[in-house]
Design an enzyme around this catalytic site. Structure first.
Site, mmCIF file in Angstrom:
data_model
loop_
_atom_site.group_PDB
_atom_site.id
_atom_site.type_symbol
_atom_site.label_atom_id
_atom_site.label_comp_id
_atom_site.label_asym_id
_atom_site.label_seq_id
_atom_site.Cartn_x
_atom_site.Cartn_y
_atom_site.Cartn_z
ATOM 1 N N GLY A 104 9.066 74.141 43.929
ATOM 2 C CA GLY A 104 9.711 75.405 44.291
ATOM 3 C C GLY A 104 10.978 75.146 45.087
ATOM 4 O O GLY A 104 11.597 74.086 44.972
ATOM 5 N N GLU A 156 8.532 68.772 44.761
ATOM 6 C CA GLU A 156 9.534 68.877 43.678
ATOM 7 C C GLU A 156 10.358 70.111 43.981
ATOM 8 O O GLU A 156 9.979 71.223 43.619
ATOM 9 C CB GLU A 156 8.841 69.106 42.328
ATOM 10 C CG GLU A 156 7.950 68.000 41.869
ATOM 11 C CD GLU A 156 8.718 66.777 41.406
ATOM 12 O OE1 GLU A 156 9.967 66.836 41.342
ATOM 13 O OE2 GLU A 156 8.064 65.777 41.131
ATOM 14 N N CYS A 158 14.895 73.723 37.345
ATOM 15 C CA CYS A 158 15.353 72.953 38.502
ATOM 16 C C CYS A 158 16.329 71.883 38.035
ATOM 17 O O CYS A 158 17.117 71.369 38.819
ATOM 18 C CB CYS A 158 14.179 72.366 39.255
ATOM 19 S SG CYS A 158 13.109 71.392 38.228
#
Ligand code: UN1
Length: 508
Positions: free
Chosen positions: A237, A259, A293
């Protein structure tokens, strides 16, 4: 429609999914369809009692599961992979309905789950430890890897199926049970995913191996990260969320695997194949509506080819179909939430006020008869001095900031100048420059992922996935990431019949 898909997965009777208005005063989260802006259903949230029950079951499941030999654990994961193979389209449809990912990318995400299940099955016979020579005669030394415990997994909305699988499939062959707290923006995918896995596990005599806790960060999230029964918390997140998780888990001396955000750049050198580079960049910048991401957010282009590349990209952006993600031919669906649209607009406004020039997009997109969160994929050129502070931030939207350079050293410095360190890419036909970018001295890209002549997104599961700096340092998925889900024991055995101390110490 979503009801039919849930029914096809045997989920229509799940008491946590509520169509119509929820009764009984239980706390619920509304699941909105980002394409139409309308509610799909609600899901019931956990309270402290159901949370406690779930964790107790997970601890019990772990105690039984760790006794199962690892290759036999692999057979259970194989059966889960088969289940996802059969249900790929149905799970993909839920992802599309709930988070607005286009069908091909949604199905691709489920493929990532199938791939990691295959990987984990092989891994179940390869949880190798080392042996090392002892300095003492008649002694042996070796390492072994042991199951760790129930693993807490926190996931984001944007990969609501695969990120769980990266963790859960590996954790399962390692002998761990899994407690998953999914994003409240994607709880249906989580319910369906967990139900498929749990059905297989229960059918093979291991109920409780995969469980879900649903709730807000403040209530369920805080409880989960503080829970000492979970030796590892793996969280995906924002950097803000990761900082909180990292601190809370460290305070109880637990392990965290983080992550977090990325602010990924692609460098395009003057000798690059621009046709290939522009195709790769369009997917990496615009795919998943800029909500990976790993999305390319910054382009660092040699000044000789900057105009040509921007022209090619602008042309490609002009032909992108924005619309219903379930419809064939759509390349860009909606952003997840109206708030994400506001953040997109705010970033564009900030870029303009900082001297950035909007080349393409920059506004909301209108899609006939759909009131969802649509925006135009956007290209913004930084001013000539490359000063554009907004580009130092990760905005989860399809905005590509373009910078120019003369000297490759300047390009690498610019790419490394942000606080995140997830993914990076260079496009060049010069092997020396590519190797410079990957220098073993660590003076090239400072990211966890570095690509040559490929975009920054779309990693294969076989490599370790993750990044440095504020991205959090964790590694998930392939390679030796499994070691985070086990505990290492160094075993020393004396078979000499005599007591001998290391370091030559005499104690008589
Ligand atoms: C994410 O956005 O959290 O490399 C994960 C990629 C995908 C995973 C992205 N395989 O883009």
């Amino acid at each position: 429609m979503i009801r039919d898909v849930l029914a096809s997965l045997g989920l229509s009777s799940d008491p946590r999914v509520v169509f119509g208005s929820p009764s009984g005063g239980a706390a619920c989260a509304v699941v909105n369809d980002p394409t139409t802006g309308r509610p799909l259903c609600s899901v019931r949230l956990d309270d402290e009692h159901s949370y406690a029950r779930t964790i107790t079951q997970s601890v019990e499941a772990f105690r039984r599961w760790r006794e199962v030999p690892a290759p036999v654990r692999g057979q259970l994961v194989r059966a889960i992979g088969e289940e996802f193979r059969k249900r790929k389209a149905a799970i993909g449809a839920i992802i599309t309905a709930e988070v607005g990912k286009i069908t091909s990318e949604a199905v691709g995400e489920v493929q990532e789950t199938i791939d990691i299940a295959d990987f984990a099955v092989g891994l179940s016979r390869q949880l190798y430890g080392l042996t090392m020579p002892s300095e003492r005669p008649g002694h042996a030394m070796r390492e072994q890897w042991l199951p760790l415990g129930p693993v807490g997994v926190i996931s984001a909305f944007n990969f609501p199926n695969a990120v769980w699988a990266w963790n859960a499939m590996i954790a399962a062959v390692c002998g761990d049970s899994v407690v998953w707290k999914p994003s409240l923006l994607a709880p249906l995918t989580a319910l369906a995913t967990n139900a498929l896995a749990e059905r297989v596990a229960a059918g093979m005599g291991h109920p409780g191996l995969f469980s879900l806790v649903m709730g807000t960060d403040d209530v369920i999230g805080e409880r989960l990260i503080a829970d000492a029964r979970l030796p590892l918390i793996s969280a995906t997140g924002s950097c803000r969320m990761g900082r909180r998780v990292g601190q809370a888990v460290a305070a109880r001396l637990g392990r965290s695997l983080l992550e977090l955000g990325g602010n990924n750049a692609a460098i395009v050198h003057s000798d690059a194949d621009l046709a290939l580079a522009s195709r790769a960049i369009v997917f990496a910048a615009v795919g998943t509506c800029g909500q990976r991401c790993t999305t390319t957010r910054r382009l660092i282009v040699h000044e000789k080819v900057a105009d040509e590349l921007v022209t090619r990209l602008s042309k490609a952006y002009g032909s992108i179909r924005i619309g219903n993600p379930a419809e064939e031919g759509t390349l860009v669906g909606p952003l997840i939430h109206p708030r994400a649209v506001e953040e997109f607009l705010a970033a564009v406004a900030a870029a303009k006020s900082q001297g950035g020039q909007v080349i393409v997009g920059g506004t909301r997109a209108t899609v006939p008869s759909l009131a969802g969160n649509f925006v135009q994929p956007t290209i913004i050129r930084a001013p000539a001095n490359n000063q554009l502070p907004i580009a130092m931030q990760e905005t989860f939207a399809p905005i590509l900031y373009v910078f120019t350079y003369r000297d490759p050293e300047e390009a690498i410095a610019l790419q490394n100048s942000v606080s995140q360190g997830l993914s990076s890419a260079i496009f060049t036909s010069n092997a020396s420059l590519a190797e410079r970018f990957l220098s073993p001295a660590g003076t090239g890209s400072d990211c966890g992922l570095a690509y040559v002549n490929m975009g920054t997104s779309g990693a294969e599961i076989g490599g370790a996935f993750g990044g440095e700096k504020e991205t959090g340092g964790g590694r998930e998925s392939g390679s030796d990431s499994w070691k985070a889900y086990m505990r290492r024991q160094t075993c020393s055995i004396n078979f000499s019949g005599k007591l001998e101390l290391a370091q030559g110490i005499r104690f008589e």
